[in-house]
Design an enzyme around this catalytic site. Structure first.
Site, short mmCIF file in Angstrom:
data_model
loop_
_atom_site.label_atom_id
_atom_site.label_comp_id
_atom_site.label_asym_id
_atom_site.label_seq_id
_atom_site.Cartn_x
_atom_site.Cartn_y
_atom_site.Cartn_z
N GLU A 62 14.88 -15.17 -0.12
CA GLU A 62 15.25 -16.25 0.81
C GLU A 62 14.27 -17.42 0.72
O GLU A 62 14.55 -18.51 1.23
CB GLU A 62 15.26 -15.73 2.25
CG GLU A 62 16.25 -14.60 2.51
CD GLU A 62 16.02 -13.94 3.87
OE1 GLU A 62 15.17 -14.46 4.65
OE2 GLU A 62 16.66 -12.91 4.15
N ASP A 116 0.83 -1.20 0.00
CA ASP A 116 0.00 0.00 0.00
C ASP A 116 0.88 1.26 0.00
O ASP A 116 1.89 1.33 0.70
CB ASP A 116 -0.89 -0.01 1.26
CG ASP A 116 -1.87 1.12 1.29
OD1 ASP A 116 -2.72 1.17 0.39
OD2 ASP A 116 -1.80 1.94 2.22
#
Length: 560
Positions: free
Chosen positions: A272, A221
């Protein structure tokens, strides 16, 4: 439910074919999608119960607007706990069930993250109020001394997106008037100070919390608003423009260069994890070239193409924005995204038929000038959607647009809940009209939104004829068109295709080829004769002959 190999969702694809490059992503506005407990507010269990309908629709992923703990002053975009579910939506166990059920259907799930600001009820902000000026607690937010002899003037002249000043002065613990804090949105949404390493580390923790649970990514956002210009200079807009930054001014709280370092850091966090996790930014910027900066290698994977969303329904404008978008995003190795509606804009079944200007965020209400022409709006919306879904890249759908839902205009004043309505004292209607709970069954309480008939925003009587169960049995319905368009999009691999503009058509026609599909949209009053030997595989309106009428899109393939 068909059993699927969900392990494919966790594997990394060959570079260049990652899921997010071509996905059709469906936005769920949680409080308005489906309500399992009957309290009038949608919830996670309601979503889970309706997943089969989304699998039938043919979407690849879901984007969930905020469902984290919040006082709900801005419908969840004011967060108090980023790592838990607000009780009005359910529990973390409910979320885990939804995620598992979506993955079992081959549907990925991305969640909304709100990093620009928190709720004023967040434990950090409450600690900041108690700790006093100059404290580490206040350094997490944008606290500043006021101007004037007694600090009685705001630190600068910035205006809130929701109307009114962007600064609020606090009363210190000793009862005296004290510092001011910045809130680009509502006063209940204080902005974080992203130059603070503690803020940066906290959001790394939040990202990993949801990634560990198995989410496939994040919609971010106000992705362009986290960093503010040094010195917080006054800002004097040249003209009334798009409040979220889509104008031509150099706005000191939008699109600052330092924000890109944040997303380079987040990119590393997502890397990751297996499964090509994705970041999609809400970045309202003046040009697609500037939007493309958010998706350079090592930053986000997607950013919303608001230039496309806000484009006029004119052939030259459509050709230009499509060509500019593909060129700009391709230049940085990213897919363009395409979107026509979301929870912040007037639904495109109304917006495309407005007869007066309507700036983003203002909304439409009973006294608005230039109200839309309903039949024209739906016709153009269907044509625009068919055009959009033929484009290469990733497409976003907003809940209910597959039913052809228009903006709800006749909402009573006492039902409205958007902060924009209150902060502008009713001058702007705001966004409630696109957030009304959607209809599932024509003859059920609340049109199937729940079993009790309760709804947090009132549903109009015309929802009955637009309900999903009515449209399911109608081969000419908007729902049927969406289902067929998504089926064909996947079958012809249009999301990973390319646009080849076609010559030989009049200026009022947008014509291109993507793979083996030819796409024609007729904007002109004169019917467009179909090419010889072409087979119509999709039309946004039923055709009665060999010509394409005005405001209709068709997909063609060579005749067998």
């Amino acid at each position: 439910m068909t059993s699927l190999d969900t392990s494919a969702l966790s594997r990394n694809a060959t570079p260049g074919s990652e899921w997010w490059r071509s996905a059709v992503i469906y936005q769920i506005y949680p409080r308005s999608f489906a309500d399992a407990n009957g309290d009038g507010i949608g919830d996670l269990r309601g979503m889970t119960a309706r997943l089969d309908s989304l699998a039938t629709l043919g979407v690849d992923a879901l984007w969930l607007s905020p469902f984290m703990v919040s006082p709900q002053k801005d419908a969840g975009y004011d967060v108090t706990d980023y790592c838990d579910v607000d009780p009005i939506f359910g529990t973390l166990a409910d979320f885990d069930e939804l995620l598992a059920a979506a993955h079992a259907r081959g549907i990925r799930l991305i969640v909304d993250l709100v990093p620009n600001h928190s709720s004023d009820q967040h434990v950090w902000f409450q600690a900041a109020l108690a700790a006093g000026p100059g404290s580490p607690e206040r350094a997490r937010y944008m606290f500043r001394d006021g101007k004037g002899q007694h600090g009685e003037q705001a630190p600068n002249n910035w205006e809130s997106v929701f109307g009114g000043p962007a600064w609020t002065r606090i009363t210190e613990a000793d009862g005296t008037l004290g510092q001011w804090y910045l809130h680009i949105f509502d006063s209940s949404q204080p902005d974080f100070d992203w130059s603070n390493p503690e803020v940066q580390e906290e959001f790394r923790r939040i990202l990993r919390f949801w990634l560990d649970r198995g989410v496939d990514g994040f919609r971010v956002d106000v992705a362009h608003g986290l960093v503010k210009a040094d010195g917080l200079p006054d800002y004097f807009p040249r003209a009334a423009g798009d409040s979220m930054g889509g104008d031509t001014d150099d706005v000191p709280y939008w699109g600052q260069e330092g924000v890109h370092e944040i997303y380079r850091d987040w990119h590393k966090v997502l890397a990751e994890y297996d499964g090509d996790r994705a970041l999609c930014g809400e970045a309202w910027l003046p040009t697609v070239e500037e939007m493309a900066k958010w998706v350079r290698p090592g930053e986000m994977q997607q950013t919303f193409n608001f230039g496309y969303l806000m484009s006029d329904w004119k052939p030259d404008t459509q050709r230009r924005i499509i060509a500019e978008s593909i060129a700009a995003f391709s230049a940085v190795g990213a897919p363009s995204t395409w979107v026509l509606s979301n929870h912040d804009v007037v639904r495109h079944a109304s917006r495309l038929a407005l007869t007066a200007e309507n700036p983003q965020g203002h909304g439409i209400g009973p006294d608005s000038p230039g109200k839309p022409i309903p039949e024209l709006g739906l016709r153009r919306a269907r044509a625009a959607t068919a055009l959009m879904l033929a484009l290469p890249g990733s497409a976003y759908l907003y809940q209910g647009e597959e039913l052809g839902l228009p903006e709800v205009i006749e909402l009573p004043d006492d039902a409205r809940q958007d902060p924009t309505w209150f902060r502008t004292h009713g001058e702007r209607y705001g966004r409630d009209g696109c957030r009304v709970p959607i209809p599932w069954e024509a003859d059920a309480p609340a049109y199937g939104f729940n079993t009790t008939g309760a709804a947090w925003l009132p549903q109009p009587p015309e929802w009955a004829e637009l309900a999903r169960d009515v449209q399911t049995t109608d081969a000419a319905s908007t729902l049927a068109m969406y289902i067929e368009a998504l089926r064909l999009r996947h079958a012809h691999d249009l999301g990973l295709g390319s646009v080849e503009w076609l010559d030989g058509y009049k200026r009022k026609v947008v014509a291109f080829r993507n793979g083996d599909v030819t796409v024609l949209t007729n904007f002109g009053k004169k019917p467009l004769e179909l090419p010889e030997g072409a087979r119509v595989v999709l039309s946004s309106e039923p055709l009665t002959g060999s010509a394409v009428p005005q405001d209709v899109t068709v997909w063609l393939t060579a005749a067998n």
